[in-house]
Design a protein around this motif. Structure first.
Motif, PDB file in Angstrom:
ATOM      1  N   LEU A   1      45.584  41.234  46.989  1.00  0.00           N
ATOM      2  CA  LEU A   1      44.250  41.830  46.976  1.00  0.00           C
ATOM      3  C   LEU A   1      43.223  40.952  46.257  1.00  0.00           C
ATOM      4  N   GLN A   2      43.702  39.948  45.524  1.00  0.00           N
ATOM      5  CA  GLN A   2      42.810  39.108  44.713  1.00  0.00           C
ATOM      6  C   GLN A   2      42.822  37.656  45.182  1.00  0.00           C
ATOM      7  N   GLU A   3      42.875  37.465  46.467  1.00  0.00           N
ATOM      8  CA  GLU A   3      42.957  36.106  47.011  1.00  0.00           C
ATOM      9  C   GLU A   3      41.685  35.298  46.744  1.00  0.00           C
ATOM     10  N   ASN A   4      40.579  35.978  46.535  1.00  0.00           N
ATOM     11  CA  ASN A   4      39.323  35.283  46.248  1.00  0.00           C
ATOM     12  C   ASN A   4      38.733  35.821  44.949  1.00  0.00           C
ATOM     13  N   LYS A   5      39.404  35.519  43.850  1.00  0.00           N
ATOM     14  CA  LYS A   5      39.051  36.114  42.563  1.00  0.00           C
ATOM     15  C   LYS A   5      37.650  35.740  42.094  1.00  0.00           C
ATOM     16  N   ASP A   6      37.262  34.481  42.277  1.00  0.00           N
ATOM     17  CA  ASP A   6      35.961  34.050  41.772  1.00  0.00           C
ATOM     18  C   ASP A   6      34.817  34.804  42.454  1.00  0.00           C
ATOM     19  N   THR A   7      34.922  34.981  43.765  1.00  0.00           N
ATOM     20  CA  THR A   7      33.899  35.742  44.483  1.00  0.00           C
ATOM     21  C   THR A   7      33.887  37.190  44.025  1.00  0.00           C
ATOM     22  N   MET A   8      35.067  37.756  43.817  1.00  0.00           N
ATOM     23  CA  MET A   8      35.166  39.153  43.398  1.00  0.00           C
ATOM     24  C   MET A   8      34.543  39.378  42.032  1.00  0.00           C
ATOM     25  N   ILE A   9      34.805  38.465  41.112  1.00  0.00           N
ATOM     26  CA  ILE A   9      34.269  38.697  39.757  1.00  0.00           C
ATOM     27  C   ILE A   9      32.766  38.482  39.712  1.00  0.00           C
ATOM     28  N   LYS A  10      32.241  37.619  40.575  1.00  0.00           N
ATOM     29  CA  LYS A  10      30.794  37.422  40.647  1.00  0.00           C
ATOM     30  C   LYS A  10      30.101  38.608  41.310  1.00  0.00           C
ATOM     31  N   THR A  11      30.809  39.276  42.204  1.00  0.00           N
ATOM     32  CA  THR A  11      30.211  40.318  43.036  1.00  0.00           C
ATOM     33  C   THR A  11      30.349  41.714  42.458  1.00  0.00           C
ATOM     34  N   SER A  12      31.506  42.011  41.865  1.00  0.00           N
ATOM     35  CA  SER A  12      31.832  43.401  41.568  1.00  0.00           C
ATOM     36  C   SER A  12      32.074  43.681  40.084  1.00  0.00           C
ATOM     37  N   PRO A  13      31.202  44.467  39.440  1.00  0.00           N
ATOM     38  CA  PRO A  13      31.477  44.934  38.080  1.00  0.00           C
ATOM     39  C   PRO A  13      32.748  45.773  38.003  1.00  0.00           C
TER      40      PRO A  13
ATOM     41  N   LEU B   1      40.368  35.342  24.643  1.00  0.00           N
ATOM     42  CA  LEU B   1      40.252  34.674  25.941  1.00  0.00           C
ATOM     43  C   LEU B   1      40.604  33.188  25.858  1.00  0.00           C
ATOM     44  N   LYS B   2      40.304  32.560  24.723  1.00  0.00           N
ATOM     45  CA  LYS B   2      40.607  31.133  24.574  1.00  0.00           C
ATOM     46  C   LYS B   2      42.101  30.855  24.691  1.00  0.00           C
ATOM     47  N   GLY B   3      42.897  31.860  24.395  1.00  0.00           N
ATOM     48  CA  GLY B   3      44.351  31.692  24.514  1.00  0.00           C
ATOM     49  C   GLY B   3      44.903  32.032  25.887  1.00  0.00           C
ATOM     50  N   LYS B   4      44.017  32.445  26.791  1.00  0.00           N
ATOM     51  CA  LYS B   4      44.432  32.835  28.145  1.00  0.00           C
ATOM     52  C   LYS B   4      44.199  31.671  29.111  1.00  0.00           C
ATOM     53  N   LYS B   5      45.155  30.775  29.175  1.00  0.00           N
ATOM     54  CA  LYS B   5      45.019  29.578  30.012  1.00  0.00           C
ATOM     55  C   LYS B   5      44.991  29.916  31.500  1.00  0.00           C
ATOM     56  N   GLU B   6      45.565  31.056  31.873  1.00  0.00           N
ATOM     57  CA  GLU B   6      45.620  31.433  33.283  1.00  0.00           C
ATOM     58  C   GLU B   6      44.312  32.055  33.777  1.00  0.00           C
ATOM     59  N   VAL B   7      43.409  32.333  32.865  1.00  0.00           N
ATOM     60  CA  VAL B   7      42.125  32.949  33.224  1.00  0.00           C
ATOM     61  C   VAL B   7      41.088  31.849  33.444  1.00  0.00           C
ATOM     62  N   SER B   8      40.417  31.867  34.601  1.00  0.00           N
ATOM     63  CA  SER B   8      39.434  30.833  34.920  1.00  0.00           C
ATOM     64  C   SER B   8      38.206  30.962  34.019  1.00  0.00           C
ATOM     65  N   GLN B   9      37.435  29.885  33.933  1.00  0.00           N
ATOM     66  CA  GLN B   9      36.240  29.901  33.092  1.00  0.00           C
ATOM     67  C   GLN B   9      35.220  30.909  33.581  1.00  0.00           C
ATOM     68  N   ILE B  10      35.077  31.036  34.900  1.00  0.00           N
ATOM     69  CA  ILE B  10      34.084  31.987  35.413  1.00  0.00           C
ATOM     70  C   ILE B  10      34.499  33.422  35.079  1.00  0.00           C
ATOM     71  N   GLU B  11      35.820  33.700  35.099  1.00  0.00           N
ATOM     72  CA  GLU B  11      36.297  35.019  34.667  1.00  0.00           C
ATOM     73  C   GLU B  11      35.975  35.241  33.196  1.00  0.00           C
ATOM     74  N   LYS B  12      36.245  34.227  32.383  1.00  0.00           N
ATOM     75  CA  LYS B  12      35.984  34.352  30.949  1.00  0.00           C
ATOM     76  C   LYS B  12      34.508  34.626  30.681  1.00  0.00           C
ATOM     77  N   ASP B  13      33.630  33.918  31.404  1.00  0.00           N
ATOM     78  CA  ASP B  13      32.200  34.108  31.193  1.00  0.00           C
ATOM     79  C   ASP B  13      31.763  35.537  31.513  1.00  0.00           C
ATOM     80  N   TYR B  14      32.188  36.045  32.668  1.00  0.00           N
ATOM     81  CA  TYR B  14      31.774  37.385  33.078  1.00  0.00           C
ATOM     82  C   TYR B  14      32.375  38.460  32.174  1.00  0.00           C
ATOM     83  N   LEU B  15      33.648  38.316  31.821  1.00  0.00           N
ATOM     84  CA  LEU B  15      34.297  39.333  30.999  1.00  0.00           C
ATOM     85  C   LEU B  15      33.765  39.328  29.574  1.00  0.00           C
ATOM     86  N   LEU B  16      33.545  38.130  29.033  1.00  0.00           N
ATOM     87  CA  LEU B  16      32.996  38.041  27.679  1.00  0.00           C
ATOM     88  C   LEU B  16      31.583  38.602  27.647  1.00  0.00           C
TER      89      LEU B  16
END
Length: 511
Positions: free
Chosen positions: A218-230, A268-283
């Motif tokens: 369900l998360q094949e396009n994670k970057d688009t999803m995190i930019k699009t959907s709160p 988040l800095k310890g979450k290497k599997e989390v992309s930078q764009i995810e970190k930015d939006y979540l933070l």
């Protein structure tokens, strides 16, 4: 001929790249005290892009710059709903005050997109009533996944049927498909949290592969999803919640001045599997919800500023957070109070620097502000009368028109010493933009010292003891206690709300 053809091509190109949305509409039965706001639904900040007044006949009109094609929130009379908009569109919105914006009709450029969207939402409402999520959650993981896959298939089938019926643009269809995936993901994570709690939060708890494989698909396009959907961001935060709580308890032990934003940033800095764009939006989400509000201590605000500057990498998110922080906190104490275009009732120009040599308070207000006559003015009159010998008062009206400014200032401020001026354009005026004033911040109060330097943050409550302390310091007077319950406009949490409303998807109901 070639010259005119080139000009025509250029004109078409400029129109196609325009971000401006032109809106007209009518809300039958609406009060002229109500306003309509538009907020970008996918952004990290909650600041309105537009605030339109409504006439006594229920009509409204205006334009605003749409940062991107996508979903926007309509705010009206304390209610919210979504609308899909594209830059360059001209549209009309109509409805009835009793049901708007839960129900509305769109005509013009945005018609097909929003007819599609509303048809999909109507299906979800009806479809959700057929589901018993609690019963499904009692099943094993394989059975639950199978049920979720059927829900996903049913929603996607409806989407395709509505595509054929309404012929919407590709962007709104893609948004709706992401929305469907996000709805399923939130049902999956709720199931996971329930099962984890039933295991006693056993560290060895593990989901079956069929569950995690479906969740990954369900998360094949994670970057688009995190930019699009709160809602997708909320899903990710829920997934992280248990680990973060454990991390925070260990790191915050014995510390009294550490902020949630600092803890989550370090986490988040310890979450290497989390992309930078995810970190930015979540933070950004966590900062806005936890630590960006009028009551935040100055030391904590400085920490937030540092995190935004050093750890948020996306330029748009960084700019939005800075703008939100300024709107909440105002200028840095000691900054020069900026000049702005202001005009008196007689049409003559006015400069704030005319007060130099004496401290002054700027009072921002508008006639449509709830309870201003009965809530604000009696307290303001007392404050002005007490301090008027030692400081000046500048009353800045932000109504939609100069005529309304004249009527409002004459009606509300008669007999109160001070200078009455108008910010031409209301909330779109030069001064509103420079001082970070929005509808939810009216009335608003800022103190400037005798040298033209900002002496206070922006206050929304004349009874705030910090404001009284500043006024006493600037004037050398000692004011009697003012009732701190004299709250004059907003719940400060309004500054922290995520832009997207909880639009109904697949309701969790027990049958």
């Amino acid at each position: 001929m070639k010259k005119y053809l080139l000009l025509f091509v250029i004109a078409i190109f400029v129109m196609s790249c325009s971000k401006k949305v032109e809106v007209t509409g009518k809300i039958a039965g609406s009060s002229p005290l109500e306003r309509i706001e538009f907020v970008e639904a996918s952004g990290v900040a909650t600041l309105p892009l537009a605030n339109f007044g409504i006439t006594k006949d229920g009509n409204f009109t205006g334009t605003f710059e749409a940062p991107k094609n996508g979903m926007y929130v309509i705010n009206y009379a304390g209610k919210q709903n979504l609308i899909f908009l594209k830059g360059g569109q001209k549209l009309n919105i109509s409805g009835n005050s009793a049901t708007f914006p839960n129900e509305y009709v769109v005509t013009g450029d945005a018609k097909s997109d929003n007819d599609f969207f509303q048809a999909c939402q109507k299906f979800l409402t009806t479809y959700g009533q057929t589901l018993n999520i609690q019963q499904l959650a009692a099943s094993d993981e394989a059975a639950y996944v199978k049920a979720m896959q059927k829900i996903e298939a049913d929603i996607n089938k409806n989407i395709e049927e509505n595509v054929k019926k309404f012929n919407p643009g590709k962007e709104v269809v893609e948004w709706k498909k992401i929305d469907a995936k996000t709805a399923i993901l939130n049902l999956l994570v709720n199931y996971e949290m329930t099962k984890k709690q039933m295991s006693g939060n056993n560290p060895s708890f593990k989901l079956a592969k069929v569950f995690t494989d479906y969740e990954t698909k369900l998360q094949e396009n994670k970057d688009t999803m995190i930019k699009t959907s709160p809602f997708y961001r909320q899903y990710l935060l829920t997934k992280m919640s248990t680990d973060f709580q454990t991390f925070a308890q260990a790191k915050a032990q014995g510390k009294t001045d550490i902020t949630t934003s600092e803890l989550f940033n370090e986490f988040l800095k310890g979450k290497k599997e989390v992309s930078q764009i995810e970190k930015d939006y979540l933070l950004a989400f966590v900062m806005a919800q936890s630590d960006m509000h009028p009551q935040t201590p100055a030391a904590s605000t400085d920490k937030i500023k540092k995190i935004i500057e050093e750890d948020i990498k996306d330029a748009t998110i960084k700019a939005d957070l800075k703008k939100m922080l300024f709107t909440i906190g105002g200028f840095k104490i000691g900054d020069d109070a900026p000049e702005a275009s202001l005009v008196k009732q007689d049409g003559s120009a006015y400069k704030l620097s005319e007060n130099k040599g004496k401290p002054y308070m700027i009072v921002f207000y508008a006639s449509w502000n709830p309870y201003i006559a009965e809530g604000t003015m009696p307290v303001l009159k007392e404050v002005v009368n007490f301090y008027k010998s030692k400081m000046n008062f500048v009353f800045v009206n932000l109504d939609d028109t100069k005529d309304q400014f004249t009527k409002t200032s004459n009606a509300l401020l008669k007999g109160i010493p001070g200078t009455n001026v108008y910010g031409d354009g209301g909330l779109n005026s030069d001064i509103a933009k420079k001082y970070g004033i929005y509808g939810f911040k009216l009335p608003s109060f800022i103190v400037v010292d005798k040298n033209g330097k900002v002496a206070s943050r922006s206050f929304v409550n004349l009874g705030d003891q910090d404001l009284i302390t500043i006024l006493d310091k600037q004037t050398g007077l000692s004011a009697p206690k003012v009732d701190p319950a004299a709250q004059l406009q907003i719940d400060p949490s309004a500054l922290q709300q995520q832009a997207a409303p909880q639009v109904e998807k697949v309701p969790v109901e027990a049958k």
